[in-house]
Enzyme design. Structure first.
Site, PDB file in Angstrom:
ATOM      1  N   SER A  88      34.147   6.375  65.847  1.00  0.00           N
ATOM      2  CA  SER A  88      33.865   4.976  65.588  1.00  0.00           C
ATOM      3  C   SER A  88      33.027   4.375  66.706  1.00  0.00           C
ATOM      4  O   SER A  88      33.157   4.749  67.876  1.00  0.00           O
ATOM      5  CB  SER A  88      35.183   4.203  65.462  1.00  0.00           C
ATOM      6  OG  SER A  88      34.978   2.809  65.511  1.00  0.00           O
ATOM      7  N   TYR A 112      26.534   0.112  63.195  1.00  0.00           N
ATOM      8  CA  TYR A 112      26.212  -1.021  62.333  1.00  0.00           C
ATOM      9  C   TYR A 112      24.716  -1.311  62.353  1.00  0.00           C
ATOM     10  O   TYR A 112      23.981  -0.801  63.199  1.00  0.00           O
ATOM     11  CB  TYR A 112      26.934  -2.298  62.815  1.00  0.00           C
ATOM     12  CG  TYR A 112      28.425  -2.264  62.660  1.00  0.00           C
ATOM     13  CD1 TYR A 112      29.022  -2.389  61.407  1.00  0.00           C
ATOM     14  CD2 TYR A 112      29.251  -2.122  63.773  1.00  0.00           C
ATOM     15  CE1 TYR A 112      30.398  -2.375  61.264  1.00  0.00           C
ATOM     16  CE2 TYR A 112      30.628  -2.100  63.639  1.00  0.00           C
ATOM     17  CZ  TYR A 112      31.189  -2.230  62.379  1.00  0.00           C
ATOM     18  OH  TYR A 112      32.554  -2.205  62.242  1.00  0.00           O
ATOM     19  N   THR A 133      28.330   1.316  58.669  1.00  0.00           N
ATOM     20  CA  THR A 133      29.328   0.515  57.959  1.00  0.00           C
ATOM     21  C   THR A 133      28.685  -0.796  57.531  1.00  0.00           C
ATOM     22  O   THR A 133      28.071  -1.490  58.340  1.00  0.00           O
ATOM     23  CB  THR A 133      30.546   0.241  58.852  1.00  0.00           C
ATOM     24  OG1 THR A 133      31.189   1.486  59.153  1.00  0.00           O
ATOM     25  CG2 THR A 133      31.538  -0.670  58.161  1.00  0.00           C
ATOM     26  N   LYS A 162      29.021   3.314  54.641  1.00  0.00           N
ATOM     27  CA  LYS A 162      30.465   3.162  54.480  1.00  0.00           C
ATOM     28  C   LYS A 162      30.762   1.732  54.041  1.00  0.00           C
ATOM     29  O   LYS A 162      30.357   0.779  54.707  1.00  0.00           O
ATOM     30  CB  LYS A 162      31.195   3.472  55.789  1.00  0.00           C
ATOM     31  CG  LYS A 162      32.713   3.410  55.688  1.00  0.00           C
ATOM     32  CD  LYS A 162      33.359   3.879  56.984  1.00  0.00           C
ATOM     33  CE  LYS A 162      34.867   3.857  56.880  1.00  0.00           C
ATOM     34  NZ  LYS A 162      35.400   2.473  56.878  1.00  0.00           N
TER      35      LYS A 162
END
Length: 457
Positions: free
Chosen positions: A116, A139, A165, A261
């Site tokens: 992450s 991101y 994401t 995602k």
């Protein structure tokens, strides 16, 4: 030598639900709720799991295999089974060096670990452990330069896949965290320590790690920014105004598979493929973002139909049983991911706990496939599902009933004719084959009008 007995925690954690209870037992309430909680009333959090109850299996055990091959291929990488660890932030809050511990367990299990953006360690620090394969999640930031910088760092550190994401452009309303006053790092006042008196195992393990907890990928070189200020700055970094051109731009820069995602709508899935995306997580962020949206597995069939095999699909959300993996693959997924189960295992026993999670899923997946007569992952398809009332299975049952009724009527009629002494030759029409070519076509679970509700683009 006598066989070593399993540790007590492992004997108690015989499935994912009991492992969750072990995690609740060892973690302080605010930390457990940070992992376990969702947004708002947590309807979507619950739906992610309960939706699997609406999908029934239809086993055909005759013709099965004495042993099953659980392996599969995802984006060119051979996996021991269709299960990976998705990006989950702050693993280092649950266990010292938590990201490295989970990554080692995933690698040894023949799986993939996705780091992450919000990890405690930096992406370079995880790469230094030599664990692979490694994927990285980031991101589209307001500062596109930061977006490009993160991708370049991941490329330089040898990450195979980049995940963007798209459903966390604003932070969800996570009310458990609000109620608990959860902060990073956890406060260690005398009152807080007193409240953790029953969690001394976690407190002792983390005694040296807690002061060092940070967001490793966002640390400034001078180290002059405290964690609270860093966390506040991070919340405002993702861009709520993300556009498809931003995905196309990143696709042009990244020299490997690019995944999104947070895809739930089939129209977004079509756009993703059109912009060169090789795969997507069908995901609502574990119910942690917008409460009231569709469960991940509810959204999966329409996304699968829209993609039509042109991109890899990873079902993210609600996987708690090996049977859930079979159901997800039958509905169109290529793989599944386990966010919370991995965290529960990590919090209980570190690397060994995550390894135990993989063992549970492997055992249950193999059992489900064996009882369904499925020899390998490729054999899992829509025909393993007992579908809605308009399906061919119900049609076959109706046809069988009609055939029996017709045969019975023919026998009665023949008997009546014989009793009348008309000399006619007794003849009973053959029973038509059940579910023959004259029967109605099945309604596939993947149809966008599933359960009578069309998904409007």
């Amino acid at each position: 030598m006598a066989n070593q007995r399993q540790p007590r925690w492992q004997r108690r954690a015989y499935n994912i639900a009991t492992l969750r209870e072990e995690s609740r037992r060892v973690l302080p309430r605010p930390v457990f709720d940070f992992v376990d909680g969702g947004a708002g009333d947590e309807h979507t959090l619950r739906r992610n799991v309960s939706a699997f109850d609406d999908v029934d299996l239809y086993p055909r055990p005759i013709g099965g295999a004495p042993s099953r091959d659980l392996s599969t291929t995802l984006l060119g990488r051979r996996l021991s089974m269709p299960l990976i660890v998705p990006p989950t932030g702050l693993a280092g809050l649950l266990w010292p060096d938590g990201e490295a511990a989970s990554a080692r367990a995933a690698t040894k299990a023949g799986s993939v670990y996705c780091l992450s953006h919000g990890s405690v360690c930096s992406l370079e620090e995880l790469a230094e452990t030599g664990v692979e394969p490694r994927w990285f999640q980031t991101y589209i930031y307001k500062d596109r330069g930061l977006t490009h910088e993160m991708a370049a760092r991941a490329q330089a550190a040898g990450y195979e896949v980049l995940i963007v994401t798209v459903d966390t452009q604003l932070l969800g309303n996570r009310e458990r965290d609000i109620r608990n006053g959860f902060v990073i790092p956890p406060t260690m006042s005398a009152r807080e320590i007193a409240n953790m008196a029953t969690k001394l195992g976690w407190l002792w393990r983390m005694r040296s790690a807690i002061p060092r907890i940070t967001f490793g990928n966002y640390r400034r070189a001078d180290g002059g920014e405290d964690l609270t200020a860093l966390a506040q700055r991070m919340v405002g970094l993702p861009d709520p105004g993300i556009q498809w051109r931003d995905i196309a731009d990143l696709r042009a820069r990244w020299k490997g598979p690019l995944l999104l995602k947070g895809i739930l709508h089939p129209a977004d899935a079509v756009e993703a493929v059109a912009n060169g995306v090789e795969g997507m997580f069908v995901s609502n962020h574990g119910g942690r973002q917008l409460d009231g949206v569709a469960g991940a597995v509810d959204a999966l069939p329409a996304v699968a139909e829209a993609v039509a095999g042109r991109a890899a699909l990873i079902l993210d959300g609600g996987i708690r049983r090996g049977s859930h993996i079979v159901k997800a693959l039958a509905l169109g997924a290529d793989c599944c991911s386990i966010g919370r189960p991995q965290f529960w295992g990590l919090s209980v026993a570190g690397e060994a706990g995550v390894a135990h999670v993989f063992d549970i899923f492997r055992r249950e997946l193999d059992l489900t496939m064996g009882l369904c007569g499925l020899p390998d992952i490729a054999s899992i398809g829509p025909d393993v599902l007992a579908r809605d009332g308009t399906t061919v299975e119900r049609a076959r049952l109706a046809a069988a009933s009609e055939a029996v009724a017709a045969a019975a009527a023919a026998v009665v009629e023949s008997g009546t004719a014989a009793n009348n002494g008309d000399g006619a030759e007794e003849r009973v029409e053959p029973v038509p084959e059940v579910g023959g070519p004259a029967g109605p076509e099945p309604t596939r679970y993947g149809d966008w009008e599933r359960k009578g509700r069309a998904i409007d683009f």
